[in-house]
Scaffold this motif. Structure first.
Motif, PDB file in Angstrom:
ATOM      1  N   LEU A 182       0.816  -1.214   0.000  1.00 21.02           N
ATOM      2  CA  LEU A 182       0.000   0.000   0.000  1.00 21.02           C
ATOM      3  C   LEU A 182       0.853   1.270   0.000  1.00 21.02           C
ATOM      4  O   LEU A 182       0.456   2.298   0.557  1.00 21.02           O
ATOM      5  CB  LEU A 182      -0.978   0.016   1.183  1.00 21.02           C
ATOM      6  N   LEU A 183       2.014   1.180  -0.614  1.00 18.47           N
ATOM      7  CA  LEU A 183       2.829   2.370  -0.833  1.00 18.47           C
ATOM      8  C   LEU A 183       2.464   2.939  -2.201  1.00 18.47           C
ATOM      9  O   LEU A 183       2.612   2.266  -3.227  1.00 18.47           O
ATOM     10  CB  LEU A 183       4.318   2.044  -0.780  1.00 18.47           C
ATOM     11  N   VAL A 184       1.974   4.165  -2.189  1.00 11.37           N
ATOM     12  CA  VAL A 184       1.547   4.832  -3.420  1.00 11.37           C
ATOM     13  C   VAL A 184       2.679   5.740  -3.902  1.00 11.37           C
ATOM     14  O   VAL A 184       3.227   6.521  -3.123  1.00 11.37           O
ATOM     15  CB  VAL A 184       0.270   5.665  -3.186  1.00 11.37           C
ATOM     16  N   THR A 185       3.017   5.625  -5.167  1.00  8.24           N
ATOM     17  CA  THR A 185       4.024   6.492  -5.779  1.00  8.24           C
ATOM     18  C   THR A 185       3.347   7.341  -6.845  1.00  8.24           C
ATOM     19  O   THR A 185       2.681   6.814  -7.738  1.00  8.24           O
ATOM     20  CB  THR A 185       5.158   5.673  -6.415  1.00  8.24           C
ATOM     21  N   ILE A 186       3.516   8.646  -6.724  1.00  2.00           N
ATOM     22  CA  ILE A 186       2.919   9.597  -7.666  1.00  2.00           C
ATOM     23  C   ILE A 186       4.040  10.309  -8.405  1.00  2.00           C
ATOM     24  O   ILE A 186       4.992  10.790  -7.787  1.00  2.00           O
ATOM     25  CB  ILE A 186       2.069  10.659  -6.941  1.00  2.00           C
ATOM     26  N   GLN A 187       3.925  10.391  -9.711  1.00  3.38           N
ATOM     27  CA  GLN A 187       4.845  11.200 -10.503  1.00  3.38           C
ATOM     28  C   GLN A 187       4.048  12.160 -11.370  1.00  3.38           C
ATOM     29  O   GLN A 187       3.032  11.786 -11.953  1.00  3.38           O
ATOM     30  CB  GLN A 187       5.745  10.333 -11.382  1.00  3.38           C
ATOM     31  N   CYS A 188       4.521  13.390 -11.414  1.00  2.00           N
ATOM     32  CA  CYS A 188       3.904  14.425 -12.237  1.00  2.00           C
ATOM     33  C   CYS A 188       4.967  14.974 -13.179  1.00  2.00           C
ATOM     34  O   CYS A 188       6.036  15.402 -12.731  1.00  2.00           O
ATOM     35  CB  CYS A 188       3.343  15.548 -11.367  1.00  2.00           C
ATOM     36  N   THR A 189       4.687  14.953 -14.467  1.00  2.00           N
ATOM     37  CA  THR A 189       5.611  15.468 -15.475  1.00  2.00           C
ATOM     38  C   THR A 189       4.962  16.635 -16.202  1.00  2.00           C
ATOM     39  O   THR A 189       3.836  16.518 -16.699  1.00  2.00           O
ATOM     40  CB  THR A 189       5.994  14.375 -16.487  1.00  2.00           C
ATOM     41  N   VAL A 190       5.679  17.743 -16.249  1.00  2.00           N
ATOM     42  CA  VAL A 190       5.177  18.962 -16.885  1.00  2.00           C
ATOM     43  C   VAL A 190       6.161  19.382 -17.971  1.00  2.00           C
ATOM     44  O   VAL A 190       7.378  19.318 -17.775  1.00  2.00           O
ATOM     45  CB  VAL A 190       5.006  20.105 -15.857  1.00  2.00           C
ATOM     46  N   LYS A 191       5.627  19.815 -19.111  1.00  5.68           N
ATOM     47  CA  LYS A 191       6.461  20.289 -20.210  1.00  5.68           C
ATOM     48  C   LYS A 191       5.970  21.651 -20.683  1.00  5.68           C
ATOM     49  O   LYS A 191       4.772  21.943 -20.646  1.00  5.68           O
ATOM     50  CB  LYS A 191       6.426  19.303 -21.385  1.00  5.68           C
ATOM     51  N   THR A 192       6.919  22.446 -21.143  1.00  3.93           N
ATOM     52  CA  THR A 192       6.594  23.752 -21.704  1.00  3.93           C
ATOM     53  C   THR A 192       7.710  24.185 -22.636  1.00  3.93           C
ATOM     54  O   THR A 192       8.828  23.673 -22.563  1.00  3.93           O
ATOM     55  CB  THR A 192       6.421  24.812 -20.599  1.00  3.93           C
ATOM     56  N   THR A 193       7.415  25.119 -23.501  1.00  2.00           N
ATOM     57  CA  THR A 193       8.445  25.819 -24.264  1.00  2.00           C
ATOM     58  C   THR A 193       8.439  27.250 -23.759  1.00  2.00           C
ATOM     59  O   THR A 193       7.522  28.021 -24.045  1.00  2.00           O
ATOM     60  CB  THR A 193       8.158  25.771 -25.776  1.00  2.00           C
ATOM     61  N   ALA A 194       9.443  27.584 -22.959  1.00  2.00           N
ATOM     62  CA  ALA A 194       9.428  28.873 -22.266  1.00  2.00           C
ATOM     63  C   ALA A 194      10.849  29.280 -21.892  1.00  2.00           C
ATOM     64  O   ALA A 194      11.816  28.571 -22.169  1.00  2.00           O
ATOM     65  CB  ALA A 194       8.548  28.791 -21.020  1.00  2.00           C
ATOM     66  N   LYS A 195      10.950  30.439 -21.227  1.00  4.82           N
ATOM     67  CA  LYS A 195      12.251  30.981 -20.830  1.00  4.82           C
ATOM     68  C   LYS A 195      12.699  30.511 -19.458  1.00  4.82           C
ATOM     69  O   LYS A 195      13.827  30.782 -19.047  1.00  4.82           O
ATOM     70  CB  LYS A 195      12.202  32.512 -20.850  1.00  4.82           C
ATOM     71  N   THR A 196      11.832  29.841 -18.739  1.00  4.12           N
ATOM     72  CA  THR A 196      12.185  29.319 -17.416  1.00  4.12           C
ATOM     73  C   THR A 196      11.522  27.969 -17.228  1.00  4.12           C
ATOM     74  O   THR A 196      10.631  27.583 -17.994  1.00  4.12           O
ATOM     75  CB  THR A 196      11.761  30.312 -16.309  1.00  4.12           C
ATOM     76  N   GLY A 197      11.978  27.240 -16.218  1.00  4.66           N
ATOM     77  CA  GLY A 197      11.567  25.855 -16.074  1.00  4.66           C
ATOM     78  C   GLY A 197      10.258  25.657 -15.340  1.00  4.66           C
ATOM     79  O   GLY A 197       9.631  26.601 -14.846  1.00  4.66           O
ATOM     80  N   VAL A 198       9.851  24.392 -15.251  1.00  5.01           N
ATOM     81  CA  VAL A 198       8.556  24.032 -14.667  1.00  5.01           C
ATOM     82  C   VAL A 198       8.722  23.101 -13.464  1.00  5.01           C
ATOM     83  O   VAL A 198       7.852  22.292 -13.169  1.00  5.01           O
ATOM     84  CB  VAL A 198       7.640  23.378 -15.729  1.00  5.01           C
TER      85      VAL A 198
END
Length: 345
Positions: A95-111
């Motif tokens: 019952l160990l839950v692992t969550i991953q969130c991946t965000v992408k953009t084309t911009a001048k700074t990161g996400v």
């Protein structure tokens, strides 16, 4: 120490990014949640189903909303156009839950902050939906796993570099790794380029291949297995350092640039065997300009034991992340004197 969020008068400010260039940027954040055993009854396959609804699906919706609201939650965060936001949620038998969130953009700074906000709110949503059944829920290990596209690169595990130089260069008539490239052997030029991205860089070579040559001082991984082409060097690297990612580039790819590596890193996916460029003519993965994850170790070992030595044949049926090259010329093999004469060197 100069802090970018403070001005000359030590007053808080938003960082000025007006002079930066827009690039494809990506960040992946992860959080884990330990659920108590009383929730086992509600686990149905890959989901937790309560009267309130599907827990993980609700968490994904909440996390996505948080990603889009990051600039309102974190002081001085820039407004960034979110081009992609994806979640992966897994639960194991403990019952160990692992969550991953991946965000992408084309911009001048990161996400990075967007990914961290997304995974945090997703975790809090799971907590909120399950807390009526038990208060003994622990959210832990929230962290940034991957950051690409900016001045610095972060992956979830160390990145080592491997330059494949163990071939016999019969068509070229001389060792391709020693070919002059702007005043130095090409392998040295490629070694210096890969050092900008990798914690360690090694030449893959036959035993004693580079003794008494200009490459003798470079770190080398002599083949541990019978020399049957590139798979010998790949397996040697996987066996020597099994818990790292490997950026692998063959020494006959003499037009690889920093942008070639950076584009590969930007599209890296740690859940697959490898992140590779696609051979646009044939449609198969290009195995000799790729990032391999530790999952490749077992796959290549089993293939070798079965007498399959061609990296393309090994990768084709496997889950790989395939990306189209920005410039196909950068992946052209330089195998003959005519090929060599045709490029700027």
């Amino acid at each position: 120490m100069n802090l970018s969020h403070l001005d000359a008068n030590n007053q808080p400010k938003m960082v000025d990014i007006s002079s930066k260039s827009s690039t494809l940027r990506r960040a992946t954040a992860q959080a884990k949640i330990q659920l108590p055993s009383c929730l086992q009854t509600y686990v149905k396959g890959d989901e937790i189903l309560l009267k309130k609804g599907a827990v993980f699906q609700t968490a994904i919706i909440a996390g996505t909303m948080a990603v889009k609201k990051t600039e309102e939650l974190i002081p001085f965060c820039h407004q960034i156009p979110i081009e992609s936001c994806t979640f992966a949620i897994e639960i194991n038998s403990d019952l160990l839950v692992t969550i991953q969130c991946t965000v992408k953009t084309t911009a001048k700074t990161g996400v990075e902050m967007e990914a961290l906000c997304g995974v945090t709110i997703a975790a809090l949503t799971i907590y909120d939906m399950c807390k009526s059944l038990s208060p003994h829920i622990v959210i832990r290990d929230t962290q940034l796993l991957i950051k690409t596209g900016g001045k610095t690169t972060l992956l979830e595990r160390p990145l080592y570099g491997l330059i494949l130089t163990g071939g016999h260069s019969k068509r070229m008539g001389q060792d391709k790794a020693l070919l002059n490239y702007h005043g130095q052997p090409y392998a040295i030029d490629l070694y210096k380029l890969m050092q900008s991205y990798c914690q360690q860089v090694y030449l893959s070579a036959r035993p004693n291949q580079w003794l008494e040559t200009p490459l003798a001082s470079l770190p080398t991984l002599p083949d541990h297995v019978s020399s049957v082409g590139p798979i010998s060097g790949l397996l040697t690297a996987f066996q020597t350092y099994p818990n790292v990612n490997w950026l692998v580039i063959a020494c006959d790819l003499m037009q690889v640039k920093a942008s070639t590596i950076e584009y590969l890193l930007t599209h890296y996916e740690g859940m697959t065997i490898a992140t590779c460029y696609t051979n646009l003519e044939q449609g198969f993965p290009e195995p000799l300009c790729a990032i391999y994850t530790p999952k490749a170790h077992r796959i290549f070992t089993e293939a070798y034991q079965a007498g399959i030595y061609c990296p393309v044949k090994i990768l084709k049926p496997q889950p790989c992340t395939l990306i189209n090259p920005q410039n196909v010329c950068e992946l052209m093999n330089i195998n003959t004197p005519e090929d060599y004469a045709s490029i700027d060197h």
